[in-house]
Design a protein around this motif. Structure first.
Motif, PDB file in Angstrom:
ATOM      1  N   LEU A 267       0.849  -1.184   0.000  1.00 37.50           N
ATOM      2  CA  LEU A 267       0.000   0.000   0.000  1.00 37.50           C
ATOM      3  C   LEU A 267       0.886   1.235   0.000  1.00 37.50           C
ATOM      4  O   LEU A 267       1.873   1.297   0.743  1.00 37.50           O
ATOM      5  CB  LEU A 267      -0.913   0.002   1.227  1.00 37.50           C
ATOM      6  N   THR A 268       0.517   2.229  -0.842  1.00 40.58           N
ATOM      7  CA  THR A 268       1.345   3.426  -0.957  1.00 40.58           C
ATOM      8  C   THR A 268       0.512   4.667  -0.699  1.00 40.58           C
ATOM      9  O   THR A 268      -0.715   4.612  -0.605  1.00 40.58           O
ATOM     10  CB  THR A 268       1.974   3.516  -2.358  1.00 40.58           C
ATOM     11  N   ASN A 269       1.250   5.826  -0.682  1.00 39.85           N
ATOM     12  CA  ASN A 269       0.605   7.103  -0.299  1.00 39.85           C
ATOM     13  C   ASN A 269       0.253   8.097  -1.416  1.00 39.85           C
ATOM     14  O   ASN A 269      -0.441   9.072  -1.075  1.00 39.85           O
ATOM     15  CB  ASN A 269       1.477   7.803   0.748  1.00 39.85           C
ATOM     16  N   TYR A 273       4.727   7.120   1.533  1.00 40.82           N
ATOM     17  CA  TYR A 273       4.621   5.953   2.412  1.00 40.82           C
ATOM     18  C   TYR A 273       4.536   4.682   1.587  1.00 40.82           C
ATOM     19  O   TYR A 273       4.044   4.695   0.442  1.00 40.82           O
ATOM     20  CB  TYR A 273       3.351   6.039   3.275  1.00 40.82           C
ATOM     21  N   ALA A 274       4.998   3.583   2.185  1.00 41.38           N
ATOM     22  CA  ALA A 274       4.839   2.254   1.586  1.00 41.38           C
ATOM     23  C   ALA A 274       4.751   1.240   2.724  1.00 41.38           C
ATOM     24  O   ALA A 274       5.603   1.232   3.620  1.00 41.38           O
ATOM     25  CB  ALA A 274       5.998   1.928   0.659  1.00 41.38           C
ATOM     26  N   VAL A 275       3.694   0.404   2.673  1.00 44.13           N
ATOM     27  CA  VAL A 275       3.475  -0.605   3.711  1.00 44.13           C
ATOM     28  C   VAL A 275       3.151  -1.922   3.020  1.00 44.13           C
ATOM     29  O   VAL A 275       2.203  -1.993   2.221  1.00 44.13           O
ATOM     30  CB  VAL A 275       2.328  -0.207   4.662  1.00 44.13           C
ATOM     31  N   LYS A 292       7.719  -1.596   6.060  1.00 44.79           N
ATOM     32  CA  LYS A 292       7.131  -0.260   5.993  1.00 44.79           C
ATOM     33  C   LYS A 292       8.255   0.760   5.997  1.00 44.79           C
ATOM     34  O   LYS A 292       9.364   0.502   6.473  1.00 44.79           O
ATOM     35  CB  LYS A 292       6.176  -0.014   7.154  1.00 44.79           C
ATOM     36  N   ALA A 319      -2.532   3.531   4.155  1.00 48.51           N
ATOM     37  CA  ALA A 319      -1.063   3.410   4.247  1.00 48.51           C
ATOM     38  C   ALA A 319      -0.535   4.225   5.419  1.00 48.51           C
ATOM     39  O   ALA A 319       0.338   3.758   6.176  1.00 48.51           O
ATOM     40  CB  ALA A 319      -0.422   3.857   2.945  1.00 48.51           C
ATOM     41  N   HIS A 323       1.220   2.598   8.773  1.00 52.66           N
ATOM     42  CA  HIS A 323       2.586   2.998   9.093  1.00 52.66           C
ATOM     43  C   HIS A 323       2.694   3.582  10.500  1.00 52.66           C
ATOM     44  O   HIS A 323       3.670   3.341  11.208  1.00 52.66           O
ATOM     45  CB  HIS A 323       3.073   4.019   8.060  1.00 52.66           C
TER      46      HIS A 323
END
Length: 380
Positions: A267-269, A273-275, A292, A319, A323
């Protein structure tokens, strides 16, 4: 660099310094206390056990004075008889020796505790240095020990003279009584004099024991520089610790990145962010966050996901919430079950489409999360 003077050592000894001193055999000991307790226990044992000890030793002496002409020319018999007499005398004195040994050990460890180290037995050539030897002779500690010895001699001599003077008439009377009665009375007078003299040593023992503890702690006092150096040694070099933490972070980041190819979705922002999430059905009750990050770390997570065909989904609120509120390798909270379930449903549909073809599933949009879990909603 010259050694620091006692005036500069104003800080009390730390626990580490005290423990190091114990390892080197440096503990407070009071010889006066040991002497007092040994004399007290010895005289007490002689007073309480005089009768049985007298009978035992009298029997030993009587047996040793027996003379047999046949034994006089038999060396083996003579040695056997001497051994028997010595053994009986040792058994008679054994209780006294045993009590004295126990008291000696107990009195020695009363202040500093039991300590068995071999370092004081190691030869040290510095002890043969005549300059240091003269310094020890004329040191303050030597003068104090000399003062204690003179005080003890004066005190014991004065008390003994006073006791003999007070008991002089009773001693002179012994010349006019029977030998057996004179012997018994003289022994009681000797015991009384010994008790009075030993009682006078209480004063010296009560002074010496606290002084030895104080002197020991004074020798181990530290300067402020010593305290700083010890903290530095115990806590470690700050630069070295920072480098160790950096290496630990790099290792943890490497382990985290190795988990990205096995993730179910990232999942991104979409850019900040990246999770990465992974759900192991039957082994976990909820999906876990396996990686993350933000900034460059988030970019690397996205690159690894693209290389290994891990689905990427732009879901900014979700995301950010994952995070902020979910630790690495931890399961997602119950409040995010519905949002993550919507994402996983799309992932499973995507896998089916990749395997069987057909119509590509549409990406979910507008995934809602509780406002309390979205950092941007909370900040606003």
């Amino acid at each position: 660099m010259a050694e620091e003077s006692d005036l500069e050592k104003t800080e009390p000894a730390s626990e580490r310094r005290l423990e190091k001193a114990r390892e080197e055999g440096q503990t407070p000991r009071s010889r006066e206390l040991v002497t007092f307790l040994l004399l007290l226990s010895g005289v007490g044992m002689l007073y309480l056990g005089a009768a049985p000890l007298y009978e035992a030793l009298r029997g030993v002496l009587r047996g040793s004075l027996d003379f047999d002409v046949r034994v006089a020319f038999d060396t083996a018999a003579m040695l056997q008889g001497a051994g028997t007499v010595a053994w009986r005398a040792l058994l008679a004195m054994l209780p006294l020796f045993g009590i004295l040994a126990v008291v000696a050990i107990g009195a020695s460890v009363a202040l500093g505790g039991l300590l068995l180290v071999g370092k004081p037995l190691v030869p040290d050539l510095n002890r043969l240095n005549p300059v240091k030897g003269l310094a020890r002779i004329f040191s303050a500690n030597t003068l104090i020990e000399l003062a204690k010895a003179l005080t003890k001699a004066a005190l014991v001599g004065s008390v003994a003279t006073f006791a003999i003077y007070k008991l002089l008439d009773e001693m002179l009377v012994l010349m006019h009584v029977a030998a057996s009665a004179a012997l018994a009375k003289s022994l009681s007078l000797v015991a009384l004099c010994c008790a009075i003299v030993i009682a006078s040593l209480v004063v010296i023992a009560m002074f010496d024991a606290p002084y030895q503890v104080w002197s020991h702690l004074k020798k181990l006092r530290m300067s402020r520089q010593d305290v700083k150096q010890e903290h530095k040694e115990s806590d470690g070099d700050p630069h070295l610790k920072a480098r160790i933490r950096q290496q630990q972070r790099q290792m943890a980041r490497g382990r985290m990145m190795s988990a990205v190819p096995t993730a179910d979705v990232v999942l991104t922002n979409p850019t900040h962010y990246a999770v990465a999430l992974k759900y192991e059905e039957g082994r976990a009750s909820a999906p876990r966050v396996v990686a993350k990050g933000t900034g460059l770390i988030a970019q690397r997570i996205r690159e690894l996901a693209a290389e290994h065909r891990v689905p990427l989904l732009s879901a900014p609120p979700l995301a950010r919430a994952l995070h902020r509120h979910v630790e690495l390798d931890a399961e997602i909270p119950v409040a995010l079950y519905a949002a993550v379930a919507e994402v996983l449903a799309w992932v499973f549909q995507l896998r089916t489409w990749r395997a069987q073809g057909g119509i590509e599933p549409g990406r979910p949009s507008g995934i809602a999360v509780p406002p309390a879990l979205d950092p941007q909603s909370t900040a606003s």
